[in-house]
Design a protein around this motif. Structure first.
Motif, PDB file in Angstrom:
ATOM      1  N   LEU A 216      34.378  53.756  35.732  1.00  0.00           N
ATOM      2  CA  LEU A 216      33.808  53.989  37.067  1.00  0.00           C
ATOM      3  C   LEU A 216      34.220  55.373  37.562  1.00  0.00           C
ATOM      4  O   LEU A 216      35.406  55.703  37.573  1.00  0.00           O
ATOM      5  CB  LEU A 216      34.305  52.911  38.030  1.00  0.00           C
ATOM      6  N   HIS A 217      33.231  56.182  37.949  1.00  0.00           N
ATOM      7  CA  HIS A 217      33.492  57.569  38.357  1.00  0.00           C
ATOM      8  C   HIS A 217      34.597  57.611  39.415  1.00  0.00           C
ATOM      9  O   HIS A 217      34.570  56.876  40.402  1.00  0.00           O
ATOM     10  CB  HIS A 217      32.213  58.184  38.923  1.00  0.00           C
ATOM     11  N   HIS A 218      35.587  58.496  39.218  1.00  0.00           N
ATOM     12  CA  HIS A 218      36.783  58.467  40.056  1.00  0.00           C
ATOM     13  C   HIS A 218      36.576  59.074  41.445  1.00  0.00           C
ATOM     14  O   HIS A 218      37.388  58.836  42.339  1.00  0.00           O
ATOM     15  CB  HIS A 218      37.935  59.179  39.337  1.00  0.00           C
ATOM     16  N   GLU A 219      35.528  59.851  41.645  1.00  0.00           N
ATOM     17  CA  GLU A 219      35.317  60.461  42.959  1.00  0.00           C
ATOM     18  C   GLU A 219      34.366  59.652  43.838  1.00  0.00           C
ATOM     19  O   GLU A 219      34.594  59.525  45.041  1.00  0.00           O
ATOM     20  CB  GLU A 219      34.795  61.888  42.790  1.00  0.00           C
ATOM     21  N   HIS A 220      33.298  59.145  43.240  1.00  0.00           N
ATOM     22  CA  HIS A 220      32.299  58.445  44.053  1.00  0.00           C
ATOM     23  C   HIS A 220      31.833  57.128  43.433  1.00  0.00           C
ATOM     24  O   HIS A 220      30.876  56.514  43.924  1.00  0.00           O
ATOM     25  CB  HIS A 220      31.079  59.347  44.294  1.00  0.00           C
ATOM     26  N   GLY A 221      32.488  56.686  42.358  1.00  0.00           N
ATOM     27  CA  GLY A 221      32.061  55.463  41.677  1.00  0.00           C
ATOM     28  C   GLY A 221      31.933  54.277  42.613  1.00  0.00           C
ATOM     29  O   GLY A 221      32.788  54.033  43.463  1.00  0.00           O
ATOM     30  N   THR A 222      30.847  53.519  42.438  1.00  0.00           N
ATOM     31  CA  THR A 222      30.549  52.376  43.313  1.00  0.00           C
ATOM     32  C   THR A 222      30.226  51.155  42.479  1.00  0.00           C
ATOM     33  O   THR A 222      29.341  51.196  41.626  1.00  0.00           O
ATOM     34  CB  THR A 222      29.357  52.698  44.230  1.00  0.00           C
ATOM     35  N   LEU A 223      30.953  50.073  42.718  1.00  0.00           N
ATOM     36  CA  LEU A 223      30.717  48.792  42.050  1.00  0.00           C
ATOM     37  C   LEU A 223      30.135  47.815  43.057  1.00  0.00           C
ATOM     38  O   LEU A 223      30.628  47.703  44.184  1.00  0.00           O
ATOM     39  CB  LEU A 223      32.029  48.233  41.487  1.00  0.00           C
ATOM     40  N   VAL A 224      29.078  47.103  42.650  1.00  0.00           N
ATOM     41  CA  VAL A 224      28.469  46.082  43.505  1.00  0.00           C
ATOM     42  C   VAL A 224      28.429  44.770  42.723  1.00  0.00           C
ATOM     43  O   VAL A 224      27.932  44.732  41.592  1.00  0.00           O
ATOM     44  CB  VAL A 224      27.034  46.461  43.940  1.00  0.00           C
ATOM     45  N   VAL A 284      32.802  47.842  45.993  1.00  0.00           N
ATOM     46  CA  VAL A 284      34.025  48.622  45.795  1.00  0.00           C
ATOM     47  C   VAL A 284      33.595  50.082  45.713  1.00  0.00           C
ATOM     48  O   VAL A 284      32.916  50.481  44.774  1.00  0.00           O
ATOM     49  CB  VAL A 284      34.771  48.224  44.507  1.00  0.00           C
ATOM     50  N   SER A 285      33.956  50.864  46.710  1.00  0.00           N
ATOM     51  CA  SER A 285      33.556  52.270  46.786  1.00  0.00           C
ATOM     52  C   SER A 285      34.776  53.169  46.684  1.00  0.00           C
ATOM     53  O   SER A 285      35.693  53.084  47.501  1.00  0.00           O
ATOM     54  CB  SER A 285      32.829  52.551  48.106  1.00  0.00           C
ATOM     55  N   ARG A 286      34.775  54.032  45.692  1.00  0.00           N
ATOM     56  CA  ARG A 286      35.893  54.961  45.521  1.00  0.00           C
ATOM     57  C   ARG A 286      35.737  56.221  46.376  1.00  0.00           C
ATOM     58  O   ARG A 286      36.701  56.951  46.574  1.00  0.00           O
ATOM     59  CB  ARG A 286      36.026  55.361  44.052  1.00  0.00           C
ATOM     60  N   GLY A 287      34.553  56.458  46.880  1.00  0.00           N
ATOM     61  CA  GLY A 287      34.309  57.695  47.605  1.00  0.00           C
ATOM     62  C   GLY A 287      34.302  57.570  49.105  1.00  0.00           C
ATOM     63  O   GLY A 287      34.384  58.563  49.830  1.00  0.00           O
ATOM     64  N   MET A 288      34.207  56.352  49.625  1.00  0.00           N
ATOM     65  CA  MET A 288      34.159  56.151  51.071  1.00  0.00           C
ATOM     66  C   MET A 288      35.556  56.138  51.669  1.00  0.00           C
ATOM     67  O   MET A 288      36.509  55.672  51.054  1.00  0.00           O
ATOM     68  CB  MET A 288      33.461  54.831  51.409  1.00  0.00           C
ATOM     69  N   SER A 289      35.648  56.643  52.875  1.00  0.00           N
ATOM     70  CA  SER A 289      36.913  56.601  53.603  1.00  0.00           C
ATOM     71  C   SER A 289      37.063  55.257  54.288  1.00  0.00           C
ATOM     72  O   SER A 289      36.091  54.691  54.807  1.00  0.00           O
ATOM     73  CB  SER A 289      36.971  57.718  54.640  1.00  0.00           C
ATOM     74  N   SER A 290      38.289  54.735  54.307  1.00  0.00           N
ATOM     75  CA  SER A 290      38.531  53.455  54.969  1.00  0.00           C
ATOM     76  C   SER A 290      38.485  53.583  56.485  1.00  0.00           C
ATOM     77  O   SER A 290      38.347  52.590  57.197  1.00  0.00           O
ATOM     78  CB  SER A 290      39.892  52.888  54.555  1.00  0.00           C
ATOM     79  N   ASP A 291      38.579  54.820  57.004  1.00  0.00           N
ATOM     80  CA  ASP A 291      38.478  55.084  58.444  1.00  0.00           C
ATOM     81  C   ASP A 291      39.388  54.165  59.244  1.00  0.00           C
ATOM     82  O   ASP A 291      38.998  53.597  60.277  1.00  0.00           O
ATOM     83  CB  ASP A 291      37.027  54.938  58.897  1.00  0.00           C
TER      84      ASP A 291
END
Length: 330
Positions: A216-224, A284-291
Motif C-alpha cells: 500500500l502506497h506509503h504517502e496516499h495509499g487507501t484501503l477500502v 484506511v487512509s495513509r494520506g489523510m490527516s486525523s485533524d
C-alpha cells in the motif's frame, strides 16, 4: 440497434439483462447488467458484454465513493489519473462478477487494475455468463491466457480490457509474491461460501498484513473494505452518534489500523454506513490527516472533496450521497 466495428463489420445489439452470481440459494455474490450482441451477418455468433458504467448494489457505490474521496483528500492528482496522464494502480481482492474493476477502469483512464480471485469457477462464470472480458484472465506464469484480444474485444471494450489483469490466487499468495507492486488503492470484498470475511485477511500480526502494508502506497495509499454491519441497539458506538459500528466492525478497523498505520506519521481509519443495506465501508487512509480526530471536521472535509471528485469523474451517482449517511472514526 447496430454498431460499427473498426474493421467495418456491423454488430447488432440483441438486448440487455440483469444477471446475478450466487454462492448458494440464499447468498447473492454480485449482480451486473449484461448486453447481448451478435455479428449482423452471423446471428448465431452471440457475445456478452458487461456494461462497465453500472454498479448495481449500493455497497459497491459506497466503496467507490469513500475510497476515491479519501484518495483525493490525500492530495492525490485525481484529474491526471482520470484523463490517463497518470497511472493509478488498483488491487481488487475478490472478483465476483467483476463490476467494480470494470467500473474503475471505465471512468479512470489511468487505472490499471489487478484482480485476485481464489475460486476458478467464479472467474470462468464471470467471463462466460457475466460478460467480463476474457482477455483480462491471467495464467499462473503471469501471462495473458489469450495472447491477443479478439476483434470483438476491440469493438466492445475499446481498451478497457487491456488495463485489467485477473489472477486466480489466494490474496496472501498474490501479495507475498508480487513484491514490486505498489498500489494507490486496494479494495477488499472477499467473502467465503458462508458469507464470512476471513480472519486471515485482517489478522494484524500475519505475514499477509505485513506484506499488505508494504504494497500500500506509503504517502496516499487507501484501503477500502466491505464489511457486514454487526451493531444492534445495545452495541452502538455512542461517541459516533449512532453510526452502526458494532464490536466486530471496530475490531476489524483496529486490526487494520495496527497493521497498516502503526509506523505511519499521518493517517485515518473510519467507517461509513451504506444506505439501504446492513453494510459498512471501512477506510484506511495513509494520506489523510486525523485533524485531532474531530469527526465533524473530517466529515465536512470529505463531503467537500467528494464534490470535487464528482466534478472530475462524472460518475452516474454522487459520492456525496454515500458520505453523508454516517461516519465513525476508529
Amino acid at each position: 440497434m447496430k454498431i460499427m466495428g473498426r474493421d467495418g463489420e456491423k454488430y447488432k445489439i440483441l438486448g440487455y439483462q440483469w444477471r446475478s452470481l450466487r454462492f448458494n440459494d440464499d447468498t447473492r455474490q454480485s449482480t451486473v447488467k449484461v448486453m447481448a450482441a451478435c455479428r449482423a451477418l452471423q446471428p448465431s455468433s452471440i457475445f456478452y458484454m458487461q456494461l462497465p458504467h453500472c454498479l448495481a448494489v449500493p455497497y459497491l457505490k459506497s466503496m467507490v465513493s469513500v475510497g476515491l474521496t479519501s484518495l483525493a483528500a490525500s492530495k492525490y492528482d485525481m484529474t491526471s489519473a482520470a484523463i490517463g496522464k497518470k497511472q493509478m494502480r488498483i488491487l481488487c481482492v475478490g472478483h465476483g462478477g467483476g463490476s467494480l474493476p470494470l467500473f474503475l477502469a471505465n471512468y479512470i483512464l489511468g487505472a490499471v487494475v489487478d484482480i485476485v480471485e481464489i475460486d476458478p469457477v467464479v472467474i470462468s462464470e464471470s467471463v462466460r455468463a457475466m460478460g467480463f472480458p476474457a482477455f483480462s484472465v491471467m495464467t499462473a506464469t503471469g501471462k495473458r491466457a489469450l495472447p491477443n484480444p479478439d476483434i470483438i474485444d476491440q469493438v466492445m471494450w475499446r481498451g478497457i480490457h487491456e488495463r485489467l489483469f485477473l489472477y486466480e490466487s489466494e490474496a496472501k499468495e498474490f501479495i507475498l509474491n508480487n513484491q514490486n507492486n505498489s498500489y494507490d488503492m486496494i479494495f477488499m470484498d472477499a467473502y467465503d461460501g458462508a458469507d464470512i470475511f476471513p480472519h486471515s485477511l485482517w489478522d494484524s500480526n500475519s505475514l499477509f498484513m505485513k506484506a499488505l502494508s508494504e504494497r500500500l502506497h506509503h504517502e496516499h495509499g487507501t484501503l477500502v473494505v466491505n464489511l457486514h454491519s454487526d451493531a444492534d441497539i445495545s452495541d452502538l458506538d455512542r461517541s459516533n452518534e449512532g453510526v452502526t459500528t458494532g464490536k466486530y466492525v471496530r475490531k476489524v478497523g483496529k486490526a487494520y489500523k495496527k497493521g497498516l498505520m502503526e509506523n505511519e506519521r499521518n493517517g485515518l481509519v473510519f467507517a461509513c454506513e451504506v444506505p439501504w443495506l446492513c453494510n459498512v465501508s471501512l477506510v484506511v487512509s495513509r494520506g489523510m490527516s486525523s485533524d485531532g480526530r474531530h469527526r465533524d471536521k473530517i466529515k465536512a472535509s470529505l463531503m467537500k472533496t467528494s464534490l470535487e471528485v464528482d466534478k472530475i469523474l462524472r460518475l452516474p451517482f454522487s459520492c456525496l450521497d454515500y458520505l453523508k449517511t454516517g461516519l465513525a472514526i476508529i
